[in-house]
Design an enzyme around this catalytic site. Structure first.
Site, PDB file in Angstrom:
ATOM      1  N   GLU A 115       0.829  -1.209   0.000  1.00  0.00           N
ATOM      2  CA  GLU A 115       0.000   0.000   0.000  1.00  0.00           C
ATOM      3  C   GLU A 115       0.863   1.260   0.000  1.00  0.00           C
ATOM      4  O   GLU A 115       0.487   2.277  -0.591  1.00  0.00           O
ATOM      5  CB  GLU A 115      -0.942  -0.001   1.211  1.00  0.00           C
ATOM      6  CG  GLU A 115      -1.919  -1.170   1.249  1.00  0.00           C
ATOM      7  CD  GLU A 115      -2.781  -1.243   0.010  1.00  0.00           C
ATOM      8  OE1 GLU A 115      -3.086  -0.187  -0.584  1.00  0.00           O
ATOM      9  OE2 GLU A 115      -3.157  -2.366  -0.382  1.00  0.00           O
TER      10      GLU A 115
ATOM     11  N   ASP B  78      -4.973  -4.933  -9.175  1.00  0.00           N
ATOM     12  CA  ASP B  78      -4.168  -3.860  -9.769  1.00  0.00           C
ATOM     13  C   ASP B  78      -3.793  -4.194 -11.208  1.00  0.00           C
ATOM     14  O   ASP B  78      -3.887  -3.342 -12.103  1.00  0.00           O
ATOM     15  CB  ASP B  78      -2.899  -3.643  -8.938  1.00  0.00           C
ATOM     16  CG  ASP B  78      -3.198  -3.300  -7.496  1.00  0.00           C
ATOM     17  OD1 ASP B  78      -4.251  -2.679  -7.255  1.00  0.00           O
ATOM     18  OD2 ASP B  78      -2.396  -3.650  -6.618  1.00  0.00           O
TER      19      ASP B  78
END
Length: 649
Positions: free
Chosen positions: A462, A537
């Site tokens: 993250e 992603d």
């Protein structure tokens, strides 16, 4: 005064309504019980010779003989019942008479036979003979009872289904076989529809268009006096939850004309020809009440482009329904005074004949609300909530970009539930922030156990997203980073979109760098070993790369070509390019992804110390805000952020 008021009050008359179905069930139970009770003592069959022995022994009290059935029943004297107990099943005689029955032939003469037997008996031992004819009235009735019960039960079932499906007296279609072709459109009662245009926040352009249609019907001379014609129809197009049906409800509440509402799926039925029949019936009802408005919700259920429906049937019921709808809206007949409103979120698959002028003269686009519209929508849904004095409406509206009206209503409800769960007397900003997190990321998984290694990898993953998004000017500003598991994700990075109208190639490349930043940070900290956490992603990055090459013409080798199909037909069976072009597209996408990956690796490596500090804060706090990122990396990269990166290089 109170006594006078009590005298004036009339006693309320209580009306007791009798449900016919309960009476039917009661009669059914009584009839079944009567049949069971009537057969509670079944006599045992014996032969005529045994009857003669019983009579000669003086054990018979009475004999009933039925002429037309050639059957007789024997009732024993009470003191002689146990004498013949062995003739009964289990040796247990019945408690009531008759005890036995016997059958005879057509030549049997009961008077002669019993008179001869009684001659040899004492007066007190003689048998009483009763001769009768069985009319079989009850037997015939009992034979018809099952059929009568089935017929009555079927009638009650059909009436119940008709009421549930909108049929019955004064209703439409339902399950009545004679009304199957009737349209089940609902005529809105003005007194019951409480939604008006005041309740519709935002939607500036769409609301003005719809209000103008209502004004057409209220003041037709204002427009027709100049030679204009009232539009025949308007199509509301937009994403789900943006307020298309709410606009239609406001029209029903504001219009002084009849308002019919029906769903597109109500036309489709398993019976052939029912859809077209219901379309005809709907417009027939509308013509009788003209001027009026007909609202068809989710019109794509019947308005899909012909020849592109699922399946290969030569006679598609949906296409027949669409043909009838096209004829009714602007065919040879006239529908003066009938305006058709329709709503859909899939306008790209609708038939072109349905979209043309003369049927739907106007296409009203109901888009996602912008910042000012979100404020107005929040103000509508915040009215019933008890808000804290420090509540900031501007902040929550700014933190919900891309939210539809339905999403905003859900956020307000979740915030109230969150405050109640925490035992708070009012709803504050933190409750709204947590509600946004729950709507976007899902419910927090508090019982998910993560090992220290998994938590560390998630924190660096993250942090990679956050650092790339913060340092690249084309990325949206990062608002919050969390490693608290929510939904299917172990961590989330929230960004605030700038709500751009146009996106450049550099912006798309920066966004792809932000997406791949998590995997790159994982590989750096994990000695080049990748993990499975970057699936979503990569999915988003691959779609962007293929869109750049095959849709937006952003590849020099492929050129300014677009293989996007706006009609929604798709290219499942025939692609509009050759295999060589397909290989070229794949190669260009691979080159873009490799370029983005190497660029992201360079950015994260150059700023690895700051990324490590950010990841350590994530491991400690689990949630960090944009202020924490700014304290490490400085202000968010703007127009000159790219120049700053080049200087660092």
């Amino acid at each position: 005064m109170p006594e006078k008021q009590n005298k004036d009050k009339k006693p309320k008359i209580r009306i007791v309504r009798i449900n016919l179905s309960w009476i039917f069930y009661l009669l059914l139970i009584v009839s079944i019980g009567w049949m069971l009770m009537s057969n509670r003592s079944m006599p045992e069959k014996i032969e005529w010779a045994q009857v003669e022995e019983m009579i000669q022994s003086g054990d018979v009290k009475e004999v009933k003989y039925t002429r037309n059935d050639f059957k007789g029943t024997v009732s024993l004297r009470p003191e002689a019942v146990q004498k013949y107990a062995k003739l009964f099943p289990g040796g247990v005689p019945p408690k009531s008479s008759p005890h036995f029955f016997f059958l005879t032939s057509t030549k049997f003469d009961p008077e002669t036979s019993f008179s001869q037997l009684n001659e040899n008996l004492a007066p007190e031992a003689q048998v009483k003979l009763v001769i009768e004819n069985n009319e079989n009235i009850w037997r015939g009735l009992l034979e018809w009872i099952p059929m009568i019960v089935l017929i009555v039960l079927w009638i009650f079932m059909m009436r119940g289904m008709a009421r549930n499906m909108g049929g019955g007296p004064g209703g439409a279609g339902g399950m009545n076989p004679f009304n199957v072709g009737k349209a089940n459109g609902k005529l809105a009662d003005k007194d019951k529809v409480k939604v008006t245009f005041k309740d519709v926040a935002g939607l500036y352009g769409a609301k003005e268009e719809v209000m103008e249609i209502v004004d057409f019907l209220r003041n037709p001379m204002k427009y027709t006096s100049l030679g204009g014609k009232i539009p025949k129809g308007a199509l509301l197009v937009g994403p789900p939850g943006t307020g298309k049906t709410l606009l239609a409800k406001a029209v029903a509440g504001e219009a002084d004309v009849p308002f019919f509402s029906i769903s597109g799926s109500d036309f489709v039925e398993m019976f052939v020809g029912v859809g077209a029949s219901r379309v005809r019936d709907l417009f027939a009802q509308a013509k009788e009440k003209a001027p009026c408005i007909v609202f068809i919700d989710e019109i794509d259920a019947v308005g899909r482009a012909r020849g592109k429906n699922v399946g290969f049937s030569s006679n598609d019921e949906r296409e027949n329904t669409l043909n009838q709808l096209l004829t009714e809206m602007d065919g040879f007949g006239t529908n003066s005074g009938v305006i058709v409103l329709a709503a859909t979120n899939r306008a790209d698959i609708l038939d072109k004949a349905l979209m043309r002028a003369g049927r739907f003269d106007r296409q009203i686009h109901v888009t996602l609300p912008d910042l000012n519209e979100r404020k107005e929508i929040f103000q509508v849904h915040l009215k019933p909530l008890k808000l804290s004095p420090d509540f900031d409406l501007d902040l929550i509206a700014k933190n919900t970009p891309g939210f539809s009206g339905a999403d905003i209503a859900n956020v307000c409800n979740e915030a109230a539930l969150t405050a109640a769960r925490r035992g708070r007397p009012d709803v504050n900003n933190q409750d709204f922030s947590d509600a946004v997190d729950r709507v976007v990321g899902g419910i927090e998984r508090k019982k998910t156990i993560m090992s220290p290694q998994e938590k560390r990898l998630t924190a660096f993953h993250e942090a990679g997203h956050a650092v790339a998004g913060w340092l690249l000017p084309g990325c949206d500003p990062v608002l919050k980073v969390s490693i608290i598991p929510r939904g299917q994700a172990l961590g989330l990075t929230w960004s605030l979109p700038d709500e751009k109208v146009m996106v450049s190639k550099s912006d798309l490349m920066d966004e792809m760098c932000c997406l791949v930043g998590g995997r790159v940070a994982e590989e750096i900290v994990n000695d080049g070993v990748p993990c499975t956490g970057a699936l979503n992603d990569f999915e988003r990055m691959t779609k962007i790369a293929y869109a750049m090459v095959s849709y937006y013409g952003m590849s020099t080798k492929v050129g300014n070509l677009s293989y996007y199909d706006s009609t929604g037909a798709g290219f499942e069976f025939n692609k509009p390019y050759s295999e060589k072009t397909a290989q070229l597209i794949d190669a260009e996408v691979k080159a873009i992804v490799d370029e983005v990956t190497s660029r992201t690796r360079k950015i994260l490596t150059d700023n690895w110390d700051g990324l490590t500090r950010l990841a350590e804060q994530l491991i400690e706090k689990e949630v960090i805000m944009s202020d924490d990122i700014e304290a490490i990396f400085g202000p968010k990269a703007g127009k000159h952020g790219e120049e700053r990166l080049k200087k660092d290089e």
